[in-house]
Design an enzyme around this catalytic site. Structure first.
Site, PDB file in Angstrom:
ATOM      1  N   GLY A   1       0.891  -1.266  -0.155  1.00  0.00           N
ATOM      2  CA  GLY A   1       0.123  -0.101   0.126  1.00  0.00           C
ATOM      3  C   GLY A   1       1.008   1.376  -0.059  1.00  0.00           C
ATOM      4  O   GLY A   1       1.856   1.217   0.230  1.00  0.00           O
ATOM      5  N   CYS A   2       0.274   2.340  -0.204  1.00  0.00           N
ATOM      6  CA  CYS A   2       1.021   3.351  -0.314  1.00  0.00           C
ATOM      7  C   CYS A   2       1.465   4.054   0.996  1.00  0.00           C
ATOM      8  O   CYS A   2       2.744   4.236   1.201  1.00  0.00           O
ATOM      9  CB  CYS A   2       0.028   4.563  -0.734  1.00  0.00           C
ATOM     10  SG  CYS A   2      -1.511   4.837  -0.200  1.00  0.00           S
TER      11      CYS A   2
END
Length: 344
Positions: free
Chosen positions: A146-147
């Site tokens: 994920g970011c």
């Protein structure tokens, strides 16, 4: 190499198409699209005219014509498609959160949906490129990070890998641009709601929390729960994660900076700032870089780490292409070095 895409209409998917449209090993790009079927892709994304004049086809056809599939769809889609693609011997890089959490019950607690089959989850290799290169090189199924976890874990890895994090004191204060919420409109991302505003969201329930804790505990077993807060700021791209912790041993500020510099000295896409300098989101905008600044407050004996990325690049599409390169034995920078930061 023939490349397929699912979810190419979202921001992350659009970035994938943009990057791979000039990748030297991308022989052909093929789209599977559930919305707007029959339309030429570049008609909806004019900035890719002449680069991605593609027409979507059905899944039964696409899975027999490609070598690798990038899944950039919302949670739940990958859980359904990945087993079908595996049966067709297609390599998969999944940008959703479906395959990142190893315990199905933990996934279901945070994502509020049914987990993928456990066998699929266990096969997936976590694609944090700088920290898991060997496993990525041998993988056929990648769970792209994920970011927020990308920014946070790259910021904390040098300490966690050396077992230097205080087990009960890790605080993450993260800010993101609105593209991280996806392309679908909502009240929270409406211009009038977001402009001149700054807000916290998903307090104590952000789904990236267990992903961060899972990786940290692999590197430093016994770490307790972290405190993670996410904030939405009125900009399009970018993440700044500011992390606070204490150390398990005495280090000077110089020792700390040297530790980070040495840890990432061979990592092309991670840039450690000189001592006393701290990165800004604009300095990585549009690129696959993660820039890090670190300092020790000798008055409180607390460490502050600042990590910035472009959430759509290093936090999504850029890292996915970096993993694509590693899986195929190419230089990890292939197709990514011409995408330099856009400052102004």
């Amino acid at each position: 190499m023939k490349i397929g895409f699912v979810g190419a209409t979202g921001y992350g998917g659009t970035e994938l198409v943009r990057i791979l449209s000039h990748h030297p090993h991308a022989e052909e790009c093929i789209l599977y699209q559930t919305s707007g079927e029959g339309n030429v892709y570049s008609e909806g994304y004019p900035h890719l005219t002449g680069l991605a004049d593609l027409k979507p086809i059905d899944m039964n056809t696409i899975k027999h014509e490609i070598d690798i599939m990038f899944l950039a769809a919302p949670p739940g889609v990958s859980s359904e498609l990945t087993p079908k693609l595996a049966d067709a011997w297609v390599t998969v890089i999944d940008l959703s959160g479906d395959l990142r959490i190893k315990e199905p019950a933990e996934y279901e607690k945070w994502y509020k949906r049914t987990a993928a089959p456990k066998a699929v989850i266990q096969e997936a290799v976590y694609g944090l490129a700088e920290l898991n290169q060997l496993a990525i090189q041998q993988a056929k199924l990648i769970a792209n990070p994920g970011c927020f976890p990308t920014a946070v874990l790259l910021g904390l890895a040098p300490l966690a890998k050396k077992k230097l994090l205080d087990e009960s004191f890790v605080i993450v204060d993260a800010k993101t641009g609105v593209s991280g919420a996806g392309r679908k409109a909502s009240m929270g991302t409406h211009f009038s709601e977001l402009n001149d505003n700054f807000k916290i969201y998903k307090v104590n329930e952000h789904q990236h929390t267990p992903e961060i804790e899972q990786a940290l505990n692999e590197w430093q077993p016994g770490l307790g729960p972290i405190t993670f807060s996410a904030h939405l700021v009125p900009m399009t791209r970018g993440i700044m994660a500011t992390m606070y912790t204490r150390l398990t041993c005495d280090l000077t500020a110089d020792d700390l900076h040297d530790l980070y510099s040495e840890f990432y000295q061979d990592s092309y896409f991670v840039r450690v700032r000189p001592k006393g300098q701290y990165p800004q989101t604009k300095e990585v905008y549009g690129s696959n870089f993660c820039d890090i600044g670190v300092t020790l407050d000798e008055r409180t004996n607390r460490v502050t780490i600042v990590s910035v990325i472009d959430n759509l690049m290093k936090g999504a599409a850029g890292q996915a292409v970096q993993n694509f390169n590693l899986m195929n034995g190419w230089d990890e920078e292939t197709g990514l070095t011409i995408i330099t930061p856009i400052y102004a």
